[in-house]
Design a protein around this motif. Sequence first.
Motif, short mmCIF file in Angstrom:
data_model
loop_
_atom_site.label_atom_id
_atom_site.label_comp_id
_atom_site.label_asym_id
_atom_site.label_seq_id
_atom_site.Cartn_x
_atom_site.Cartn_y
_atom_site.Cartn_z
N PHE A 1 0.84 -1.20 0.00
CA PHE A 1 0.00 0.00 0.00
C PHE A 1 0.87 1.24 0.00
O PHE A 1 0.67 2.16 -0.80
N MET A 2 1.85 1.30 0.88
CA MET A 2 2.70 2.48 1.01
C MET A 2 3.47 2.73 -0.29
O MET A 2 3.54 3.86 -0.76
N ASP A 3 4.03 1.69 -0.87
CA ASP A 3 4.78 1.84 -2.12
C ASP A 3 3.89 2.37 -3.24
O ASP A 3 4.26 3.32 -3.93
N SER A 4 2.74 1.77 -3.41
CA SER A 4 1.85 2.20 -4.50
C SER A 4 1.27 3.58 -4.22
O SER A 4 1.09 4.38 -5.14
N TRP A 5 0.99 3.88 -2.94
CA TRP A 5 0.45 5.19 -2.59
C TRP A 5 1.47 6.28 -2.92
O TRP A 5 1.13 7.29 -3.51
N LEU A 6 2.71 6.07 -2.53
CA LEU A 6 3.76 7.05 -2.82
C LEU A 6 3.92 7.25 -4.33
O LEU A 6 4.02 8.39 -4.80
N ASP A 7 3.91 6.16 -5.09
CA ASP A 7 4.05 6.26 -6.54
C ASP A 7 2.90 7.06 -7.15
O ASP A 7 3.10 7.84 -8.08
N ALA A 8 1.71 6.88 -6.61
CA ALA A 8 0.53 7.55 -7.17
C ALA A 8 0.35 8.99 -6.72
O ALA A 8 -0.18 9.82 -7.45
N LYS A 9 0.79 9.31 -5.52
CA LYS A 9 0.46 10.61 -4.92
C LYS A 9 1.58 11.64 -4.94
O LYS A 9 1.31 12.83 -4.91
N VAL A 10 2.82 11.21 -4.95
CA VAL A 10 3.93 12.16 -4.87
C VAL A 10 4.18 12.77 -6.25
O VAL A 10 4.32 12.05 -7.24
N THR A 11 4.22 14.10 -6.28
CA THR A 11 4.45 14.82 -7.52
C THR A 11 5.75 15.62 -7.42
O THR A 11 6.33 15.75 -6.34
N ASP A 12 6.16 16.20 -8.52
CA ASP A 12 7.37 17.04 -8.52
C ASP A 12 7.23 18.19 -7.54
O ASP A 12 8.21 18.60 -6.92
N SER B 1 5.50 19.46 2.43
CA SER B 1 4.60 18.46 1.85
C SER B 1 4.38 17.25 2.74
O SER B 1 3.29 16.68 2.75
N ALA B 2 5.40 16.84 3.48
CA ALA B 2 5.33 15.59 4.24
C ALA B 2 4.16 15.53 5.23
O ALA B 2 3.44 14.52 5.26
N PRO B 3 3.91 16.57 6.04
CA PRO B 3 2.78 16.46 6.98
C PRO B 3 1.43 16.31 6.29
O PRO B 3 0.57 15.55 6.73
N ILE B 4 1.27 17.02 5.18
CA ILE B 4 0.02 16.95 4.42
C ILE B 4 -0.14 15.57 3.80
O ILE B 4 -1.21 14.95 3.88
N LEU B 5 0.93 15.08 3.19
CA LEU B 5 0.89 13.76 2.57
C LEU B 5 0.69 12.66 3.61
O LEU B 5 -0.03 11.68 3.35
N ALA B 6 1.29 12.81 4.79
CA ALA B 6 1.13 11.80 5.84
C ALA B 6 -0.32 11.67 6.27
O ALA B 6 -0.83 10.57 6.46
N GLU B 7 -0.99 12.80 6.41
CA GLU B 7 -2.41 12.77 6.80
C GLU B 7 -3.25 12.12 5.70
O GLU B 7 -4.11 11.29 5.98
N LYS B 8 -2.97 12.48 4.45
CA LYS B 8 -3.71 11.87 3.33
C LYS B 8 -3.44 10.38 3.24
O LYS B 8 -4.35 9.59 3.00
N CYS B 9 -2.19 10.00 3.46
CA CYS B 9 -1.82 8.59 3.41
C CYS B 9 -2.57 7.79 4.47
O CYS B 9 -3.11 6.72 4.19
N VAL C 1 7.01 2.79 10.73
CA VAL C 1 7.16 3.35 12.07
C VAL C 1 6.49 4.71 12.18
O VAL C 1 5.52 4.88 12.89
N ASP C 2 6.99 5.71 11.45
CA ASP C 2 6.42 7.05 11.48
C ASP C 2 6.11 7.45 10.04
O ASP C 2 7.02 7.63 9.22
N ILE C 3 4.83 7.57 9.71
CA ILE C 3 4.42 7.84 8.34
C ILE C 3 5.02 9.14 7.82
O ILE C 3 5.55 9.18 6.71
N GLU C 4 4.93 10.19 8.60
CA GLU C 4 5.46 11.48 8.15
C GLU C 4 6.96 11.41 7.89
O GLU C 4 7.46 11.92 6.88
N GLN C 5 7.71 10.77 8.78
CA GLN C 5 9.15 10.66 8.58
C GLN C 5 9.47 9.80 7.37
O GLN C 5 10.39 10.11 6.62
N ALA C 6 8.72 8.73 7.17
CA ALA C 6 8.94 7.86 6.01
C ALA C 6 8.71 8.64 4.72
O ALA C 6 9.47 8.49 3.75
N ILE C 7 7.68 9.47 4.70
CA ILE C 7 7.39 10.27 3.51
C ILE C 7 8.48 11.33 3.33
O ILE C 7 8.95 11.55 2.21
N THR C 8 8.90 11.98 4.41
CA THR C 8 9.99 12.96 4.32
C THR C 8 11.24 12.31 3.74
O THR C 8 11.89 12.87 2.85
N ASP C 9 11.58 11.13 4.24
CA ASP C 9 12.75 10.42 3.74
C ASP C 9 12.60 10.10 2.25
O ASP C 9 13.55 10.29 1.48
#
Length: 75
Positions: free
Chosen positions: A8-19, A28-36, A55-63
């Motif tokens: 889910f996380m892999d496909s969500w990131l591929d679909a939702k993360v833009t330039d 962007s990370a806090p907003i994306l974490a909430e949406k995720c 572990v931490d959705i926001e940190q994973a997205i930031t990374d």
Amino acid sequence: MSKRAEDFMDSWLDAKVTDRHLKAPEKSAPILAEKCANDAKKAGVPLEELEEVVVDIEQAITDELTVAAPKGNPA
């Protein structure tokens, strides 16, 4: 570790993360974490299961955003 949550996380990131997100990961990370988290719940993936994987959705997205950011384009 949940393969379902990882997929889910892999496909969500591929679909939702833009330039646009890559240019400002810290904003962007806090907003994306909430949406995720909301999308995971809608998809039937409990937050606890997702957090077992990342572990931490926001940190994973930031990374992810930091790693994927174009080089030579400071965030």
